[in-house]
Design an enzyme around this catalytic site. Structure first.
Site, PDB file in Angstrom:
ATOM      1  N   CYS A 182       0.829  -1.206   0.000  1.00 45.15           N
ATOM      2  CA  CYS A 182       0.000   0.000   0.000  1.00 45.15           C
ATOM      3  C   CYS A 182       0.871   1.267   0.000  1.00 45.15           C
ATOM      4  O   CYS A 182       2.069   1.224   0.310  1.00 45.15           O
ATOM      5  CB  CYS A 182      -0.979  -0.015   1.180  1.00 45.15           C
ATOM      6  SG  CYS A 182      -0.407   0.805   2.674  1.00 45.15           S
ATOM      7  N   CYS A 217       2.713   2.037   3.204  1.00 49.69           N
ATOM      8  CA  CYS A 217       3.851   1.127   3.407  1.00 49.69           C
ATOM      9  C   CYS A 217       5.019   1.562   2.525  1.00 49.69           C
ATOM     10  O   CYS A 217       6.180   1.539   2.965  1.00 49.69           O
ATOM     11  CB  CYS A 217       3.452  -0.320   3.116  1.00 49.69           C
ATOM     12  SG  CYS A 217       2.514  -1.097   4.457  1.00 49.69           S
ATOM     13  N   ASP A 225       0.703  15.487   4.807  1.00 43.76           N
ATOM     14  CA  ASP A 225      -0.245  15.094   3.778  1.00 43.76           C
ATOM     15  C   ASP A 225       0.086  15.869   2.496  1.00 43.76           C
ATOM     16  O   ASP A 225       0.370  17.066   2.538  1.00 43.76           O
ATOM     17  CB  ASP A 225      -1.678  15.421   4.235  1.00 43.76           C
ATOM     18  CG  ASP A 225      -2.733  14.691   3.420  1.00 43.76           C
ATOM     19  OD1 ASP A 225      -3.429  13.835   3.986  1.00 43.76           O
ATOM     20  OD2 ASP A 225      -2.850  14.974   2.195  1.00 43.76           O
ATOM     21  N   HIS A 244       1.372  -2.590   8.917  1.00 42.52           N
ATOM     22  CA  HIS A 244       0.182  -2.407   8.089  1.00 42.52           C
ATOM     23  C   HIS A 244      -1.043  -2.939   8.840  1.00 42.52           C
ATOM     24  O   HIS A 244      -1.277  -4.144   8.893  1.00 42.52           O
ATOM     25  CB  HIS A 244       0.337  -3.116   6.734  1.00 42.52           C
ATOM     26  CG  HIS A 244      -0.856  -2.908   5.843  1.00 42.52           C
ATOM     27  ND1 HIS A 244      -0.957  -1.842   4.963  1.00 42.52           N
ATOM     28  CD2 HIS A 244      -2.008  -3.590   5.735  1.00 42.52           C
ATOM     29  CE1 HIS A 244      -2.131  -1.898   4.350  1.00 42.52           C
ATOM     30  NE2 HIS A 244      -2.789  -2.959   4.803  1.00 42.52           N
ATOM     31  N   ASN A 268     -10.641   8.374   9.418  1.00 40.26           N
ATOM     32  CA  ASN A 268     -11.699   7.877   8.554  1.00 40.26           C
ATOM     33  C   ASN A 268     -11.598   6.360   8.533  1.00 40.26           C
ATOM     34  O   ASN A 268     -10.551   5.813   8.181  1.00 40.26           O
ATOM     35  CB  ASN A 268     -11.533   8.439   7.137  1.00 40.26           C
ATOM     36  CG  ASN A 268     -11.648   9.959   7.109  1.00 40.26           C
ATOM     37  OD1 ASN A 268     -12.387  10.538   7.900  1.00 40.26           O
ATOM     38  ND2 ASN A 268     -10.920  10.593   6.209  1.00 40.26           N
ATOM     39  N   GLY A 309     -14.990   7.814   4.167  1.00 38.56           N
ATOM     40  CA  GLY A 309     -14.003   8.523   3.354  1.00 38.56           C
ATOM     41  C   GLY A 309     -12.590   7.988   3.438  1.00 38.56           C
ATOM     42  O   GLY A 309     -11.652   8.663   3.014  1.00 38.56           O
ATOM     43  N   THR A 347      -9.561   6.429   2.111  1.00 42.51           N
ATOM     44  CA  THR A 347      -9.078   6.137   0.750  1.00 42.51           C
ATOM     45  C   THR A 347      -7.795   5.324   0.747  1.00 42.51           C
ATOM     46  O   THR A 347      -7.464   4.706  -0.250  1.00 42.51           O
ATOM     47  CB  THR A 347      -8.837   7.444  -0.039  1.00 42.51           C
ATOM     48  OG1 THR A 347      -7.868   8.235   0.642  1.00 42.51           O
ATOM     49  CG2 THR A 347     -10.130   8.244  -0.205  1.00 42.51           C
ATOM     50  N   HIS A 377      -4.447   5.412   9.712  1.00 39.70           N
ATOM     51  CA  HIS A 377      -3.744   6.695   9.843  1.00 39.70           C
ATOM     52  C   HIS A 377      -4.630   7.685  10.568  1.00 39.70           C
ATOM     53  O   HIS A 377      -5.850   7.661  10.435  1.00 39.70           O
ATOM     54  CB  HIS A 377      -3.330   7.252   8.480  1.00 39.70           C
ATOM     55  CG  HIS A 377      -4.443   7.348   7.478  1.00 39.70           C
ATOM     56  ND1 HIS A 377      -4.913   6.246   6.788  1.00 39.70           N
ATOM     57  CD2 HIS A 377      -5.184   8.392   7.053  1.00 39.70           C
ATOM     58  CE1 HIS A 377      -5.895   6.617   5.977  1.00 39.70           C
ATOM     59  NE2 HIS A 377      -6.094   7.918   6.129  1.00 39.70           N
ATOM     60  N   HIS A 433      -5.237  11.728  10.959  1.00 35.72           N
ATOM     61  CA  HIS A 433      -4.965  13.061  10.438  1.00 35.72           C
ATOM     62  C   HIS A 433      -4.788  13.983  11.638  1.00 35.72           C
ATOM     63  O   HIS A 433      -5.658  14.042  12.518  1.00 35.72           O
ATOM     64  CB  HIS A 433      -6.153  13.572   9.617  1.00 35.72           C
ATOM     65  CG  HIS A 433      -6.466  12.759   8.395  1.00 35.72           C
ATOM     66  ND1 HIS A 433      -6.141  13.179   7.119  1.00 35.72           N
ATOM     67  CD2 HIS A 433      -7.087  11.570   8.247  1.00 35.72           C
ATOM     68  CE1 HIS A 433      -6.558  12.279   6.240  1.00 35.72           C
ATOM     69  NE2 HIS A 433      -7.143  11.287   6.896  1.00 35.72           N
TER      70      HIS A 433
END
Ligand code: 5GP
Ligand code: ZN
Length: 110
Positions: free
Chosen positions: A2, A5, A28, A44, A83, A89, A91, A96, A98
């Site tokens: 991903c 990763c 970000d 992960h 999220n 949301g 994605t 993670h 934010h």
């Protein structure tokens, strides 16, 4: 593998602001606020739905580090967003948080 990763192992460049044995935090690349950092476990873990007694110490560690990361970015007031799942949301399917700040956000969550 991903995208986070790949960022963690250095295959995709990023502006890292913190890293240790359990986590990485990087800016970000489409910031929604003057400070927008993503705090992620090195391991992960797909989403908040996958936090268990076996890996929750990693999540606790991330939350222990977030105030220090925020301070390093010049803020002590911030919003932490996670999220979880498509409707919310998410994605990138790598857990993670934010870390958002540096702007007046008001008291509305959505
Ligand atoms: P989500 O929508 O899953 O909660 O958040 C994913 C976040 O990852 C988004 O804010 C998006 O801008 C960020 N993002 C996606 N790909 C990359 C990337 O390659 N590098 C960086 N630095 N951020 C990314
Ligand atoms: Zn991953």
């Amino acid at each position: 593998m991903c995208v986070f990763c790949e960022i963690i192992n250095g295959n995709i460049p990023s502006e890292k602001v913190w890293e240790d044995e359990l986590m990485v935090a990087f800016k970000d690349n489409a910031p929604a606020a003057p400070v927008h950092v993503l705090a992620v476990p090195r391991r992960h873990i797909e989403s908040a739905n996958c936090i268990t007694g076996e890996n929750s110490a990693i999540v606790a560690h991330i939350f222990e580090m977030i105030p220090k990361i925020a301070k390093s970015q010049g803020i002590d007031s911030y919003r932490i967003v996670n999220n979880c799942g498509k409707q919310a949301g998410q994605t990138v399917q790598h857990l993670h948080f934010h870390l958002l700040g540096g702007v007046e956000m008001g008291d509305k969550i959505l």
